[in-house]
Design a protein around this motif. Structure first.
Motif, PDB file in Angstrom:
ATOM      1  N   LEU A  50       0.829  -1.206   0.000  1.00  0.00           N
ATOM      2  CA  LEU A  50       0.000   0.000   0.000  1.00  0.00           C
ATOM      3  C   LEU A  50       0.865   1.257   0.000  1.00  0.00           C
ATOM      4  N   VAL A  51       1.834   1.290   0.905  1.00  0.00           N
ATOM      5  CA  VAL A  51       2.697   2.466   1.043  1.00  0.00           C
ATOM      6  C   VAL A  51       3.582   2.636  -0.187  1.00  0.00           C
ATOM      7  N   GLY A  52       4.185   1.548  -0.641  1.00  0.00           N
ATOM      8  CA  GLY A  52       5.114   1.615  -1.764  1.00  0.00           C
ATOM      9  C   GLY A  52       4.455   2.085  -3.045  1.00  0.00           C
ATOM     10  N   LEU A  53       3.308   1.493  -3.386  1.00  0.00           N
ATOM     11  CA  LEU A  53       2.645   1.850  -4.640  1.00  0.00           C
ATOM     12  C   LEU A  53       2.094   3.267  -4.598  1.00  0.00           C
ATOM     13  N   SER A  54       1.417   3.629  -3.506  1.00  0.00           N
ATOM     14  CA  SER A  54       0.824   4.968  -3.423  1.00  0.00           C
ATOM     15  C   SER A  54       1.898   6.048  -3.418  1.00  0.00           C
ATOM     16  N   THR A  55       3.009   5.808  -2.719  1.00  0.00           N
ATOM     17  CA  THR A  55       4.083   6.806  -2.679  1.00  0.00           C
ATOM     18  C   THR A  55       4.777   6.913  -4.034  1.00  0.00           C
ATOM     19  N   PHE A  56       5.003   5.786  -4.682  1.00  0.00           N
ATOM     20  CA  PHE A  56       5.623   5.802  -6.015  1.00  0.00           C
ATOM     21  C   PHE A  56       4.771   6.604  -6.995  1.00  0.00           C
ATOM     22  N   LEU A  57       3.463   6.389  -6.976  1.00  0.00           N
ATOM     23  CA  LEU A  57       2.572   7.125  -7.872  1.00  0.00           C
ATOM     24  C   LEU A  57       2.548   8.611  -7.520  1.00  0.00           C
ATOM     25  N   ALA A  58       2.610   8.923  -6.232  1.00  0.00           N
ATOM     26  CA  ALA A  58       2.624  10.324  -5.817  1.00  0.00           C
ATOM     27  C   ALA A  58       3.888  11.023  -6.301  1.00  0.00           C
ATOM     28  N   VAL A  59       5.021  10.348  -6.175  1.00  0.00           N
ATOM     29  CA  VAL A  59       6.287  10.911  -6.666  1.00  0.00           C
ATOM     30  C   VAL A  59       6.230  11.092  -8.186  1.00  0.00           C
ATOM     31  N   ALA A  60       5.685  10.086  -8.873  1.00  0.00           N
ATOM     32  CA  ALA A  60       5.622  10.132 -10.333  1.00  0.00           C
ATOM     33  C   ALA A  60       4.750  11.274 -10.834  1.00  0.00           C
ATOM     34  N   VAL A  61       3.783  11.703 -10.042  1.00  0.00           N
ATOM     35  CA  VAL A  61       2.899  12.804 -10.442  1.00  0.00           C
ATOM     36  C   VAL A  61       3.386  14.141  -9.892  1.00  0.00           C
ATOM     37  N   ALA A  62       3.707  14.178  -8.592  1.00  0.00           N
ATOM     38  CA  ALA A  62       3.985  15.453  -7.919  1.00  0.00           C
ATOM     39  C   ALA A  62       5.305  16.085  -8.347  1.00  0.00           C
ATOM     40  N   VAL A  63       6.356  15.283  -8.514  1.00  0.00           N
ATOM     41  CA  VAL A  63       7.655  15.859  -8.881  1.00  0.00           C
ATOM     42  C   VAL A  63       7.622  16.476 -10.286  1.00  0.00           C
ATOM     43  N   PRO A  64       7.160  15.753 -11.318  1.00  0.00           N
ATOM     44  CA  PRO A  64       7.072  16.398 -12.639  1.00  0.00           C
ATOM     45  C   PRO A  64       6.130  17.603 -12.643  1.00  0.00           C
ATOM     46  N   LEU A  65       5.021  17.510 -11.892  1.00  0.00           N
ATOM     47  CA  LEU A  65       4.080  18.628 -11.844  1.00  0.00           C
ATOM     48  C   LEU A  65       4.706  19.835 -11.150  1.00  0.00           C
ATOM     49  N   GLY A  66       5.458  19.580 -10.083  1.00  0.00           N
ATOM     50  CA  GLY A  66       6.146  20.672  -9.394  1.00  0.00           C
ATOM     51  C   GLY A  66       7.180  21.339 -10.275  1.00  0.00           C
ATOM     52  N   ILE A  67       7.875  20.541 -11.067  1.00  0.00           N
ATOM     53  CA  ILE A  67       8.855  21.114 -12.006  1.00  0.00           C
ATOM     54  C   ILE A  67       8.139  21.919 -13.090  1.00  0.00           C
ATOM     55  N   LEU A  68       7.023  21.371 -13.582  1.00  0.00           N
ATOM     56  CA  LEU A  68       6.290  22.020 -14.671  1.00  0.00           C
ATOM     57  C   LEU A  68       5.801  23.415 -14.284  1.00  0.00           C
ATOM     58  N   VAL A  69       5.232  23.540 -13.076  1.00  0.00           N
ATOM     59  CA  VAL A  69       4.642  24.833 -12.699  1.00  0.00           C
ATOM     60  C   VAL A  69       5.697  25.865 -12.319  1.00  0.00           C
ATOM     61  N   THR A  70       6.959  25.458 -12.228  1.00  0.00           N
ATOM     62  CA  THR A  70       8.022  26.437 -11.981  1.00  0.00           C
ATOM     63  C   THR A  70       8.684  26.899 -13.284  1.00  0.00           C
ATOM     64  N   ARG A  71       8.247  26.329 -14.419  1.00  0.00           N
ATOM     65  CA  ARG A  71       8.758  26.796 -15.710  1.00  0.00           C
ATOM     66  C   ARG A  71       8.071  28.119 -16.060  1.00  0.00           C
ATOM     67  N   PRO A  72       8.765  29.022 -16.721  1.00  0.00           N
ATOM     68  CA  PRO A  72       8.194  30.344 -17.033  1.00  0.00           C
ATOM     69  C   PRO A  72       6.845  30.281 -17.747  1.00  0.00           C
ATOM     70  N   ARG A  73       6.685  29.344 -18.671  1.00  0.00           N
ATOM     71  CA  ARG A  73       5.435  29.258 -19.438  1.00  0.00           C
ATOM     72  C   ARG A  73       4.238  28.873 -18.586  1.00  0.00           C
ATOM     73  N   PHE A  74       4.478  28.090 -17.525  1.00  0.00           N
ATOM     74  CA  PHE A  74       3.371  27.548 -16.735  1.00  0.00           C
ATOM     75  C   PHE A  74       3.333  28.085 -15.313  1.00  0.00           C
ATOM     76  N   ARG A  75       4.089  29.154 -15.053  1.00  0.00           N
ATOM     77  CA  ARG A  75       4.153  29.670 -13.681  1.00  0.00           C
ATOM     78  C   ARG A  75       2.797  30.172 -13.190  1.00  0.00           C
ATOM     79  N   ARG A  76       1.926  30.577 -14.106  1.00  0.00           N
ATOM     80  CA  ARG A  76       0.596  31.031 -13.702  1.00  0.00           C
ATOM     81  C   ARG A  76      -0.222  29.909 -13.063  1.00  0.00           C
ATOM     82  N   LEU A  77       0.110  28.674 -13.406  1.00  0.00           N
ATOM     83  CA  LEU A  77      -0.639  27.541 -12.872  1.00  0.00           C
ATOM     84  C   LEU A  77      -0.192  27.153 -11.464  1.00  0.00           C
ATOM     85  N   GLU A  78       0.932  27.712 -11.010  1.00  0.00           N
ATOM     86  CA  GLU A  78       1.490  27.304  -9.717  1.00  0.00           C
ATOM     87  C   GLU A  78       0.496  27.532  -8.581  1.00  0.00           C
ATOM     88  N   TRP A  79      -0.110  28.702  -8.552  1.00  0.00           N
ATOM     89  CA  TRP A  79      -1.047  29.039  -7.468  1.00  0.00           C
ATOM     90  C   TRP A  79      -2.222  28.066  -7.449  1.00  0.00           C
TER      91      TRP A  79
END
Length: 244
Positions: A50-79
């Motif tokens: 339970l912990v391994g799969l849910s955390t792996f999926l969270a990392v797979a989504v949250a890290v790329p999304l966090g990087i994406l919203v810090t890019r100049p083109r998508f910074r408006r989506l950060e908030w």
């Protein structure tokens, strides 16, 4: 002064942990676990899944999304993204499980979804904070050397942001270890079986037979992630983070 404070905190936590283990031993928890080793192993494996799969999926989504919203083109989506995750984090774990159960039914998949959703914020927030904390002069220097945006991201920004990202992953994982005990309530399995069985039977020994392994898993996983962090994060950045 900082090291002395850390030693005092560790000593205090060690005393609390020793008292907790002493209480569990007096209640007969260790004896119960020794009498049911197969069941205990089965529940531990379920909990780790339970912990391994849910955390792996969270990392797979949250890290790329966090990087994406810090890019100049998508910074408006950060908030929008960060505040949506903040709203999700304010919902109690039990309520998230209940909402997920209402739409997805009972079972393992529902428990994984609820744990995934509840662990997104720490990883996402730390990824955004880590990326934004990178010294702009470092990025400008990389661009001045002719690095492409992808090279700047992988060779400069991510290594410098990695301590904050790992801190978010460690926090989310430890939260998941504790929250996964609730998965038993919707048929997801895990060590919550012992905990809630003990509660329903008013048997402290059985309840702590589930709580002790959960505590041990949280401490072990946090330590293992700390070791992994030392291998992954560049040593120079580790030293700089320790000085802050």
């Amino acid at each position: 002064m900082k090291r002395k404070s850390e030693r005092l905190i560790r000593t205090g936590l060690s005393l609390v942990l020793a008292a907790f283990l002493g209480w569990a031993y007096a209640a007969g928890s260790f004896q119960y676990m020794m009498e049911h080793p197969d069941e205990l192993l089965h529940l531990v494996v379920q909990h780790l899944q339970l912990v391994g799969l849910s955390t792996f999926l969270a990392v797979a989504v949250a890290v790329p999304l966090g990087i994406l919203v810090t890019r100049p083109r998508f910074r408006r989506l950060e908030w929008i993204v960060v505040n949506f995750a903040n709203v999700g984090q304010t919902i109690p774990s039990l309520a998230v499980l209940a909402l997920a159960m209402s739409y997805l039914g009972l079972g393992y998949q529902t428990a994984v979804f609820a744990l995934w959703f509840h662990s997104l914020l720490p990883i996402l927030r730390n990824t955004v904070a880590g990326m934004e904390s990178v010294n702009p002069d470092i990025v400008d220097a990389g661009k001045g050397m002719g690095m492409k945006p992808v090279q700047v991201l992988w060779k400069l920004e991510l290594p410098n942001a990695s301590p904050a990202i790992f801190a978010g992953i460690r926090t989310a994982t430890v939260i998941n270890v504790g929250s996964a005990a609730l998965a038993f309530l919707i048929g997801g399995g895990g060590l919550g079986d012992f905990i809630f069985t003990g509660i329903s039977l008013y048997d402290t020994g059985i309840m702590l037979a589930g709580a002790v392994p959960v505590t041990a898993l949280a401490l072990l996983i946090d330590w293992l992630l700390g070791v992994l962090e030392k291998w992954v994060v560049p040593r120079g950045i580790q030293r700089e983070a320790e000085l802050i």
